[in-house]
Design a protein around this motif. Structure first.
Motif, short mmCIF file in Angstrom:
data_model
loop_
_atom_site.label_atom_id
_atom_site.label_comp_id
_atom_site.label_asym_id
_atom_site.label_seq_id
_atom_site.Cartn_x
_atom_site.Cartn_y
_atom_site.Cartn_z
N VAL A 1 0.79 -1.24 -0.02
CA VAL A 1 -0.19 0.14 -0.06
C VAL A 1 0.88 1.20 0.02
O VAL A 1 0.63 2.36 -0.67
N VAL B 1 1.90 1.92 -3.31
CA VAL B 1 0.92 2.78 -4.28
C VAL B 1 1.08 4.23 -3.70
O VAL B 1 0.63 4.98 -4.67
N ALA C 1 0.13 -1.72 -9.38
CA ALA C 1 -0.59 -0.58 -9.37
C ALA C 1 0.46 1.02 -9.30
O ALA C 1 0.10 1.85 -10.02
N ALA C 2 1.62 0.55 -8.60
CA ALA C 2 2.44 1.70 -8.43
C ALA C 2 3.15 1.94 -10.02
O ALA C 2 3.33 2.98 -10.29
N TRP C 3 3.46 0.92 -10.57
CA TRP C 3 3.78 1.17 -11.96
C TRP C 3 2.99 1.68 -12.81
O TRP C 3 3.45 2.67 -13.70
N ARG C 4 1.63 1.17 -12.73
CA ARG C 4 0.59 2.12 -13.61
C ARG C 4 0.49 3.44 -13.19
O ARG C 4 0.13 4.37 -14.10
N LEU C 5 0.43 3.88 -11.85
CA LEU C 5 0.38 5.46 -11.46
C LEU C 5 1.59 5.88 -11.55
O LEU C 5 1.71 7.45 -11.88
N GLY D 1 0.41 -4.41 -5.53
CA GLY D 1 0.77 -2.87 -5.19
C GLY D 1 1.96 -2.73 -6.14
O GLY D 1 1.86 -1.43 -6.62
N ALA E 1 3.73 6.29 -5.43
CA ALA E 1 3.27 6.47 -6.83
C ALA E 1 2.52 7.58 -7.00
O ALA E 1 2.61 8.19 -8.00
N ALA E 2 1.42 7.63 -6.15
CA ALA E 2 0.40 8.68 -6.16
C ALA E 2 0.72 9.78 -5.94
O ALA E 2 0.32 10.76 -6.67
#
Length: 932
Positions: free
Chosen positions: A581, A584, A643-647, A640, A587-588
């Motif tokens: 988390v 993520v 999602a971090a790679w995507r954000l 996680g 990255a956000a």
């Protein structure tokens, strides 16, 4: 006697140094004057000319002066206005004053000669001793005579303690008075006697006051302190009036006085105060006279005296405080300032930028005093918790002094690194040396159940660190007032973001482990510090008009502290979920506020997740935990990171993306490996840790780690060789597991038994434990070759092909001999024939792929495989096969070789025609037919 003679020798050496410095200064001035006179003399010797010639020259010069405008000095020295004269044929061009290698010349054309050569240091000392040695010996004899007279009175019992002290004080006053009387009537013959007499008098006064308090108890601490201060003030005044020799004698004599008078003392505290006053007096003397070396001597004498007292008494607190006071004095006194305002270069800055300069004497002496004090403070023994807290408190005082008290001294900013490093180094040293805080933190409660306990000392140390971080943050904000974000502001911002957060990490690693989950008290401390870092981040963002580098650093620290708190209170699976988390969230934050520094937190987060998957709790926990906890841990980590790679923003985020992609590669592969392990283990049961399939799965784990490091090599930079080393180490560990799997755990070479690992093959044909043991590592090696480049690619292809070929061999053998694949059961005709057919088919496939891709290495590999098939047929099949199997073996070999020869020839012709067409008519010859 030995002590007195040592004092005399040291004093004489200091005296000679001072005289040498004075003579050198006079000699340099005299040499400069002589050179100037010589140049003027030569400039006045103009060549003689006849009267008529001189009159013509004068008239010509006057006419030229009326026509040509007069050039100023700047125009004469400016190369843009006055170009250099062209060089004559065969002669070098004369260089101008602004050019390198310029040699001044007189009007006669000759270079200005240098003055007389200055004598060396040894020549100066020898010359002075030849002329003045009897003065020093005479003064020393008079001083020794007075001391011996007092000593004789003590030995004979003529002098009571009061009389002894009075005699010492009277002797000192008499020597100082005699020196001043001689000074007022000073001649060249008595130039050095006043300083010698006055220095000896100061030594006697110091010794008398100290003896009255420490040896005989005639006066109280207040009176003794007043006496020492009075003597110190007197020495400062005499040094101010009379020169550095007297100040140096006073410092050395005062430093040796406690050891010359002898006797015992109940406490060394007074002596520490004494040496503190002595160091301050020496610095104060040099603050106005600027002799420089007197300040160094004062700090050296005070520090050495305090160290000697500590060695004799083992009283650490007073000595530690003395060192701190000397550092603060060294920062303020050389510049005669209450608040230091050092500007210019600094030694640490000079190491990275030579143009910045090392700084002046006032900067260098502050740096030297701070470095020496921090090293000694770190090395001091700490026998109890109070002494440990004192050392950490003094390090904090030094940090606050640099950050707050010396906030205008930019040249001293980096000084805060020394006490900060000392503060942090105390924590692991306490662990390695078995310090007082390494007691068991698991204290039993009233019922005898161990409960996690938090030492009070750990809380106090954390509060001290928070003060240092707050002071650094304030200093960073002050550095940006009315200007842009400069180097000083960034330095203090980074200091604030790193110093306090590193302290709880060290405490957790070295003091407060092992522990049980649920230590909420310690987690509360860490979360409170995280809240402080969030407040600092908000303040930085307001000062910078939005999130900037300092804000990102503070947010990184807060995120790291939150992760540490989660380590303390959560279980294994929950901790992995929390770390995912946090990835993520990082990255956000980067996507929302464009904080590129969050890549560092993402990289560290991926490393920590990899550590948890491989080492702690590791693969053993993954096999033993429940399926729910297993999927929760791995699923959260993979989700996680995905999602971090995507954000994560795409621009300028190579570091974060590379770590996330390599982490997905590694943890995803380990997840598949652990799933296979659990699946097989549940169906096989028993102890299979040394079986061929467990060795293969263990090798796959380390090969996935190596693939992640090879993938990160694309980042380059200074960590490239570290990644190469780690990848090589992981491959080596995987190779050890494969070596075991290919030898003692190999079902082909080992029959198995009571004393050998289990070599039983589990599962159906092809989808069995052999595939897990040998085909799995081969596929991971192919993945390693895919993500790698250069040597890594070629180094991975060979073992991958070998392992895959060995797996095919074992599967064929298992097909023909289902019971066992052990070599001792012999060979079947159909089995040998199958190997031949497979080799030929593999060679044909490789050759066809080589034709399709135009790859020369594949063609060579195909020829090698075909050659192996030929050798097998003639050496093995001809002897081992019987009947129709032998016939079909040679028949298949002959037909296959004929077909492959035609295919190889056709492929070579196609490649030649393709190259000819690519070259064009200019290279292949226009109108020529391609070769048939």
């Amino acid at each position: 006697m030995v002590a007195l003679l040592t004092l005399a020798v040291i004093g004489l050496g200091v005296w000679l140094i001072a005289v040498q410095i004075g003579l050198g200064r006079v000699q340099r001035r005299l040499g400069a004057a002589l050179r100037e006179l010589e140049g003027l003399k030569r400039a006045g010797q103009t060549p003689r000319t006849e009267p008529e010639e001189a009159e013509g020259i004068a008239s010509t010069a006057a006419a030229e002066a009326e026509v040509a405008p007069r050039k100023t000095a700047r125009e004469l020295l400016d190369p843009a206005i006055t170009p250099p004269e062209p060089a004559r044929d065969g002669e070098p061009r004369r260089k101008l004053p602004w050019e390198e290698g310029y040699i001044p010349e007189t009007e006669t054309g000759g270079a200005i000669p240098d003055g007389p050569r200055e004598p060396g240091a040894g020549e100066k000392v020898v010359a002075w001793l030849q002329a003045n040695w009897f003065y020093a010996v005479s003064a020393l004899s008079l001083a020794l005579a007075g001391l011996f007279l007092v000593q004789y009175g003590i030995e004979q019992g003529y002098l009571t303690p009061t009389m002894r002290v009075a005699a010492a004080l009277a002797l000192g006053a008499a020597l100082i008075g005699g020196g001043e009387w001689i000074r007022r009537r000073q001649t060249d013959a008595t130039a050095y006697l006043p300083d010698t007499f006055s220095a000896a008098g100061i030594v006697s006064l110091y010794g008398g006051v100290l003896a009255a308090r420490a040896l005989y108890g005639l006066i109280g601490p207040g009176v003794a302190m007043s006496g020492l201060v009075a003597v110190s003030v007197g020495a400062m005044v005499l040094g101010w009036l009379n020169g550095p020799v007297l100040a140096a004698f006073g410092l050395i004599g005062a430093g040796a006085a406690p050891f010359l008078v002898g006797g015992d003392a109940d406490s060394a505290t007074l002596f520490y105060v004494y040496y503190g006053c002595l160091g301050i007096v020496g610095l104060a003397i040099d603050a106005w006279r600027q002799w420089r070396w007197v300040s160094v001597l004062a700090l050296g004498v005070a520090g050495a005296g305090g160290l000697a007292c500590f060695a004799a008494s083992a009283e650490m607190p007073g000595f530690a405080v003395l060192l701190t006071v000397l550092v603060l004095a060294a920062m303020a006194f050389p510049r005669r300032e209450i608040g230091p305002t050092h500007e210019g270069g600094a030694p640490l800055r000079w190491l990275f930028d030579r143009s910045a300069g090392k700084g002046g004497f006032d900067v260098l002496i502050a740096w030297g005093a701070m470095l020496a004090a921090c090293v000694v403070l770190l090395a001091l023994p700490r026998a109890g918790a109070a002494e440990l807290l004192l050392i950490e408190g003094l390090f904090t005082v030094l940090i606050l002094a640099v950050a707050l008290w010396a906030w205008q001294a930019r040249a001293l900013s980096e000084l805060a690194l020394f006490p900060a490093l000392g503060f942090l180094a105390v924590i692991p040293l306490e662990s390695f040396l078995g310090g007082v805080l390494m007691r068991d933190t698991m204290r039993p409660d009233a019922t005898g159940v161990p409960m996690p306990a938090l030492p009070l000392e750990a809380s106090i140390v954390l509060v001290m660190a928070a003060h240092g971080t707050v002071a650094a943050a304030w200093r960073s904000l002050v550095a940006t007032r009315g200007g842009a974000l400069g180097r000083e502001a960034l330095f203090w911002g980074l200091f604030a973001a790193l110093f306090a957060p590193l302290v709880p990490l060290g405490l957790e690693l070295f003091w407060l482990s092992p522990r049980v989950p649920g230590t909420f008290g310690w987690a509360g401390h860490v979360l409170a510090l995280a809240s402080l870092m969030v407040a600092i981040a908000v303040r930085f963002a307001r000062a910078d008009g939005g999130p900037g580098r300092r804000t990102a650093w503070a947010v990184l620290s807060a995120s790291g502290l939150i992760a540490l708190a989660l380590f303390v209170i959560l279980t294994k699976s929950a901790l992995t979920v929390a770390l995912a988390v946090l990835l993520v969230v990082a990255a956000a934050l980067d996507r929302r506020f464009r904080l590129r520094e969050m890549q560092l937190f993402i990289a560290l987060g991926v490393i920590v997740l990899g550590w948890r998957v491989v080492i702690d709790p590791g693969l053993v926990w993954s096999v033993q935990a429940s399926w729910g906890a297993f999927f929760l841990g791995f699923g959260a980590a993979l989700a996680g990171m995905a999602a971090a790679w995507r954000l994560l923003p795409e621009e300028n985020r190579l570091l974060g993306r590379a770590f996330l992609e390599s982490g997905l590669l590694m943890i995803g592969g380990i997840f598949v490996t652990a799933t296979l392990w659990r699946f097989i283990d549940e169906r096989v049961g028993g102890d299979g840790l040394a079986s061929h399939w467990t060795m293969g799965l263990s090798a796959m784990v380390w090969l996935f780690c190596a693939a992640a490091q090879v993938y990160r090599m694309r980042l380059g930079g200074r960590l490239k060789w570290l990644r190469i080393t780690l990848a090589s180490l992981y491959v080596l560990v995987a190779g050890l597991f494969l070596l075991v799997g290919l030898t003692i755990s190999n079902p082909f070479v080992s029959e198995g038994g009571y004393s050998l690992p289990d070599t039983t093959i589990h599962g159906p044909l092809v989808l069995d434990s052999l595939a897990v043991a040998y085909l799995g590592p081969a596929l991971v090696l192919l993945l390693l070759a895919r993500v790698g480049a250069g040597r890594w690619r070629y180094a991975a292809w060979v073992p991958a092909g070998a392992l895959a070929a060995f797996w095919v061999f074992l599967e064929i053998r298992r097909f023909w001999q289902p019971g066992t694949v052990w070599v001792g059961v012999g060979w079947l005709d159909g089995e040998l024939y199958t190997y031949t057919v497979v080799l030929i088919a593999l060679g044909a496939a490789l050759l066809w792929q080589a034709i399709a891709t135009g790859s020369t290495p594949l063609r060579r590999a195909a020829l090698v495989v075909i050659g192996v098939a030929v050798v097998k047929v003639f050496l093995i099949d001809a002897r081992g096969l019987t009947g129709l199997f032998r016939v079909f073996s040679f028949l298949a070999l002959g037909l296959s070789l004929a077909a492959l020869a035609w295919l190889n020839r056709w492929a070579a012709q196609e490649a030649a025609e393709r190259r000819s067409g690519e070259e064009g008519p200019e290279q292949s010859g226009e109108g020529d037919e391609p070769p048939g």
